[in-house]
Design a protein around this motif. Structure first.
Motif, PDB file in Angstrom:
ATOM      1  N   LEU A 206     -11.986 -18.639   4.952  1.00  0.00           N
ATOM      2  CA  LEU A 206     -11.510 -19.720   3.779  1.00  0.00           C
ATOM      3  C   LEU A 206     -10.881 -20.349   4.603  1.00  0.00           C
ATOM      4  N   GLY A 207      -9.751 -20.203   6.107  1.00  0.00           N
ATOM      5  CA  GLY A 207      -9.296 -20.999   6.491  1.00  0.00           C
ATOM      6  C   GLY A 207      -8.153 -20.882   6.273  1.00  0.00           C
ATOM      7  N   PRO A 208      -7.242 -22.148   7.508  1.00  0.00           N
ATOM      8  CA  PRO A 208      -6.118 -22.380   7.230  1.00  0.00           C
ATOM      9  C   PRO A 208      -5.291 -22.873   5.563  1.00  0.00           C
ATOM     10  N   VAL A 209      -4.541 -22.200   5.802  1.00  0.00           N
ATOM     11  CA  VAL A 209      -3.900 -22.914   4.445  1.00  0.00           C
ATOM     12  C   VAL A 209      -2.934 -23.989   4.098  1.00  0.00           C
ATOM     13  N   ALA A 210      -2.603 -24.697   3.222  1.00  0.00           N
ATOM     14  CA  ALA A 210      -1.720 -25.876   2.849  1.00  0.00           C
ATOM     15  C   ALA A 210      -0.717 -25.604   2.408  1.00  0.00           C
ATOM     16  N   GLN A 211      -0.957 -24.765   0.380  1.00  0.00           N
ATOM     17  CA  GLN A 211      -0.249 -24.801   0.133  1.00  0.00           C
ATOM     18  C   GLN A 211       0.380 -23.788  -0.384  1.00  0.00           C
ATOM     19  N   VAL A 212       1.425 -23.430  -1.068  1.00  0.00           N
ATOM     20  CA  VAL A 212       1.736 -21.849  -0.917  1.00  0.00           C
ATOM     21  C   VAL A 212       2.754 -21.821  -3.169  1.00  0.00           C
ATOM     22  N   THR A 213       2.450 -20.923  -3.338  1.00  0.00           N
ATOM     23  CA  THR A 213       2.840 -20.954  -4.541  1.00  0.00           C
ATOM     24  C   THR A 213       3.262 -19.396  -5.274  1.00  0.00           C
ATOM     25  N   ALA A 214       4.869 -18.589  -5.627  1.00  0.00           N
ATOM     26  CA  ALA A 214       4.431 -17.480  -5.611  1.00  0.00           C
ATOM     27  C   ALA A 214       5.341 -17.778  -7.234  1.00  0.00           C
ATOM     28  N   LEU A 215       5.083 -16.109  -7.916  1.00  0.00           N
ATOM     29  CA  LEU A 215       5.840 -15.738  -8.754  1.00  0.00           C
ATOM     30  C   LEU A 215       5.874 -14.655  -8.852  1.00  0.00           C
ATOM     31  N   ALA A 216       7.071 -13.736  -9.164  1.00  0.00           N
ATOM     32  CA  ALA A 216       7.236 -12.197  -8.536  1.00  0.00           C
ATOM     33  C   ALA A 216       7.593 -12.100 -10.115  1.00  0.00           C
ATOM     34  N   GLY A 217       7.431 -11.119 -10.580  1.00  0.00           N
ATOM     35  CA  GLY A 217       8.054 -10.091 -11.441  1.00  0.00           C
ATOM     36  C   GLY A 217       8.555  -8.472 -11.764  1.00  0.00           C
ATOM     37  N   ASP A 218       8.376  -8.310 -12.435  1.00  0.00           N
ATOM     38  CA  ASP A 218       8.834  -6.859 -12.611  1.00  0.00           C
ATOM     39  C   ASP A 218       7.561  -5.559 -11.882  1.00  0.00           C
ATOM     40  N   ARG A 219       8.200  -5.020 -11.891  1.00  0.00           N
ATOM     41  CA  ARG A 219       7.574  -3.216 -10.400  1.00  0.00           C
ATOM     42  C   ARG A 219       7.593  -4.547  -9.458  1.00  0.00           C
ATOM     43  N   ASP A 220       7.847  -5.434  -9.116  1.00  0.00           N
ATOM     44  CA  ASP A 220       6.822  -5.901  -8.002  1.00  0.00           C
ATOM     45  C   ASP A 220       5.464  -6.208  -8.131  1.00  0.00           C
ATOM     46  N   MET A 221       5.047  -7.046  -9.119  1.00  0.00           N
ATOM     47  CA  MET A 221       4.594  -7.849  -9.400  1.00  0.00           C
ATOM     48  C   MET A 221       4.098  -9.273  -9.134  1.00  0.00           C
ATOM     49  N   THR A 222       3.092  -9.220  -7.463  1.00  0.00           N
ATOM     50  CA  THR A 222       4.093 -10.783  -7.332  1.00  0.00           C
ATOM     51  C   THR A 222       2.569 -11.199  -6.436  1.00  0.00           C
ATOM     52  N   HIS A 223       2.810 -12.643  -7.220  1.00  0.00           N
ATOM     53  CA  HIS A 223       1.769 -13.660  -7.597  1.00  0.00           C
ATOM     54  C   HIS A 223       1.805 -14.940  -7.067  1.00  0.00           C
ATOM     55  N   VAL A 224       0.598 -15.257  -6.298  1.00  0.00           N
ATOM     56  CA  VAL A 224       0.562 -15.291  -5.128  1.00  0.00           C
ATOM     57  C   VAL A 224      -0.722 -16.615  -5.146  1.00  0.00           C
TER      58      VAL A 224
ATOM     59  N   THR B  57      -6.533 -16.492  -4.625  1.00  0.00           N
ATOM     60  CA  THR B  57      -5.282 -15.738  -5.040  1.00  0.00           C
ATOM     61  C   THR B  57      -4.991 -14.489  -4.827  1.00  0.00           C
ATOM     62  N   LEU B  58      -3.505 -13.855  -5.315  1.00  0.00           N
ATOM     63  CA  LEU B  58      -3.309 -12.559  -4.979  1.00  0.00           C
ATOM     64  C   LEU B  58      -2.225 -11.724  -5.420  1.00  0.00           C
ATOM     65  N   THR B  59      -2.569 -10.829  -5.567  1.00  0.00           N
ATOM     66  CA  THR B  59      -1.649  -9.787  -7.151  1.00  0.00           C
ATOM     67  C   THR B  59      -0.932  -8.897  -6.067  1.00  0.00           C
ATOM     68  N   LEU B  60       0.399  -8.456  -5.828  1.00  0.00           N
ATOM     69  CA  LEU B  60       0.372  -7.393  -5.061  1.00  0.00           C
ATOM     70  C   LEU B  60       1.723  -6.828  -5.383  1.00  0.00           C
ATOM     71  N   SER B  61       1.632  -5.701  -4.949  1.00  0.00           N
ATOM     72  CA  SER B  61       2.934  -4.440  -5.478  1.00  0.00           C
ATOM     73  C   SER B  61       2.943  -3.242  -5.174  1.00  0.00           C
ATOM     74  N   LEU B  62       4.392  -3.184  -4.384  1.00  0.00           N
ATOM     75  CA  LEU B  62       4.337  -1.297  -3.636  1.00  0.00           C
ATOM     76  C   LEU B  62       4.439  -0.651  -5.127  1.00  0.00           C
ATOM     77  N   ASP B  63       4.906  -0.979  -6.295  1.00  0.00           N
ATOM     78  CA  ASP B  63       5.756  -0.479  -7.462  1.00  0.00           C
ATOM     79  C   ASP B  63       5.279  -0.589  -8.695  1.00  0.00           C
ATOM     80  N   ALA B  64       3.887  -0.510  -8.674  1.00  0.00           N
ATOM     81  CA  ALA B  64       3.246  -0.760  -9.681  1.00  0.00           C
ATOM     82  C   ALA B  64       3.089   0.144 -10.226  1.00  0.00           C
ATOM     83  N   PRO B  65       3.295   0.475 -11.791  1.00  0.00           N
ATOM     84  CA  PRO B  65       2.099   1.559 -12.635  1.00  0.00           C
ATOM     85  C   PRO B  65       0.960   2.803 -12.047  1.00  0.00           C
ATOM     86  N   ALA B  66       1.267   4.019 -11.568  1.00  0.00           N
ATOM     87  CA  ALA B  66      -0.278   4.236 -11.592  1.00  0.00           C
ATOM     88  C   ALA B  66      -1.257   4.116 -11.818  1.00  0.00           C
TER      89      ALA B  66
END
Length: 305
Positions: A184-202, A213-222
Motif C-alpha cells: 500500500l505504500g508510505p503512510v501519511a496519517q495515523v490514528t490510534a486508540l488503546a483499550g483494555d487487555r492491550d487491545m490497540t487499534h490503528v 487497519t491494525l488490531t494488535l495485542s499481547l494480552d488478548a484473551p486466549a
C-alpha cells in the motif's frame, strides 16, 4: 563474516544464536549480555566466546546481531555503526524517530550495511505473496489482526519487561506495518486508540489513498488469539498465506541479506531506512493514543530519513 551477538533472552536462543552458529558464511565470535552468566551459557551452547565488555566484542567482529529491548538495542547499534560494524537489528530498531535517525546517519557515514529482522518477511511464501499482489495492483486497503496472549504460564516472552510496558503496538505492530508498506505504500496519517487487555487499534491512511487497519495485542484473551491479514482491492480479496514458524531459517536469510549488502550487492528491502519508516509510523500511533489526535507524518519520516 565475523558476528557478535548482543542479547541472551528467548529470541536470541530461538533464532539468533542457532542461526549464526549454523550459517556457512559466518564466524560466530562471541556473545555479550547484561547477565554475564547467561552470556556464558549461550556462548557455550554454540561454540562462541562470552564477552564481558561491549567494546571488546565490537573490536573482534565485522557485524553485530542484536536481540535486546529496543531502547538498549538503539544504544549498542549506534555505537556499532560508529565503529564501522554492519548491523542486523531486531524490530523495532528503537522507540523514537530521533534514535533511529542517529543510527541511519551513522551507518551511512561509515558505509555499513543494515538489515532489520522482520521475521515473516524473510519467509519466501510472504515475499511471493507480496510480489503477486503488487503485480495485480488496485488495492484499496488491508486489515491485520495480530492478537497474542503471551502472559500465560510457560510463555518465554511473558517475562519481557519492555513488552509488558509497550504492548502489542511495539512488539507485533512492526510485523503488521512491514507487511502492509510494500503493497500500500508510505503512510501519511495515523490514528490510534488503546483499550483494555492491550487491545490497540490503528488506522493508517496511505499516501496513495488506501486505508489499512491494525488490531494488535499481547494480552488478548486466549480465545481471541489469531494472526490474520487480508488485502482487498478492485479485483479481489487476497488473504496473506500462513507460514510455518521457522525463526532460524528466517534469520539465516536475514544474515544472507546483510552479507550481500556488505559485499557491495543490493541493499535489503528491509534495511535501516525501512526500519526507521516503521518506527515513525508506530511512534505516530503512540502519539495519537496519548493525545487523541490524528498524526500527520512528515515526508522525510515516510522515506525513513
Amino acid at each position: 563474516m565475523r558476528f557478535g551477538l548482543f542479547g541472551t533472552g528467548p529470541w536470541a536462543h530461538q533464532a539468533h544464536a542457532p542461526a549464526l552458529a549454523a550459517h556457512p558464511d559466518v564466524e560466530f565470535v562471541g556473545v555479550w549480555g547484561r547477565d554475564p552468566a547467561k552470556a556464558a551459557a549461550l556462548a557455550g551452547e554454540h561454540g562462541a566466546t562470552p564477552y564481558a565488555e561491549i567494546d571488546a566484542l565490537l573490536a573482534d567482529v565485522d557485524a553485530v546481531a542484536i536481540a535486546l529491548p529496543p531502547a538498549v538495542q538503539a544504544d549498542i547499534a549506534l555505537k556499532a555503526a560508529r565503529a564501522g560494524k554492519h548491523l542486523l537489528l531486531d524490530k523495532p530498531i528503537a522507540f523514537t524517530t530521533e534514535a533511529t535517525a542517529e543510527i541511519v546517519a551513522a551507518a551511512a557515514e561509515q558505509q555499513v550495511a543494515g538489515v532489520v529482522f522482520f521475521t515473516r518477511r524473510f519467509m519466501p511464501q510472504i515475499q511471493q505473496f507480496i510480489d503477486e499482489v503488487n503485480g495485480v495492483g488496485g488495492w484499496l486497503g488491508a486489515r491485520i489482526d495480530h492478537l497474542g496472549s503471551i502472559f500465560q504460564p510457560g510463555n518465554p516472552f511473558g517475562a519481557s519487561v519492555w513488552r509488558k510496558e509497550s504492548g502489542g503496538l511495539w512488539d507485533v505492530g512492526p510485523h503488521a506495518v512491514a507487511l502492509i508498506l510494500p503493497v500500500l505504500g508510505p503512510v501519511a496519517q495515523v490514528t490510534a486508540l488503546a483499550g483494555d487487555r492491550d487491545m490497540t487499534h490503528v488506522l493508517l491512511r496511505h499516501t496513495g489513498g488506501a486505508i489499512s487497519t491494525l488490531t494488535l495485542s499481547l494480552d488478548a484473551p486466549a480465545a481471541l488469539e489469531r494472526e490474520d491479514a487480508v488485502f482487498y482491492g478492485e479485483s479481489r480479496i487476497a488473504d496473506v498465506p500462513p507460514v510455518p514458524w521457522l525463526p532460524v531459517e528466517a534469520f539465516s536469510r536475514a544474515v544472507d541479506a546483510l552479507i550481500t549488502a556488505a559485499n557491495g550487492g543490493p541493499a535489503s528491502a528491509l534495511d535501516l531506512a525501512f526500519g526507521a519508516q516503521v518506527v515513525a509510523i508506530l511512534a505516530a500511533a503512540a502519539e495519537s493514543i496519548s493525545t487523541g489526535r490524528t498524526i500527520t507524518l512528515a515526508g522525510d519520516a515516510q522515506d525513513g530519513n
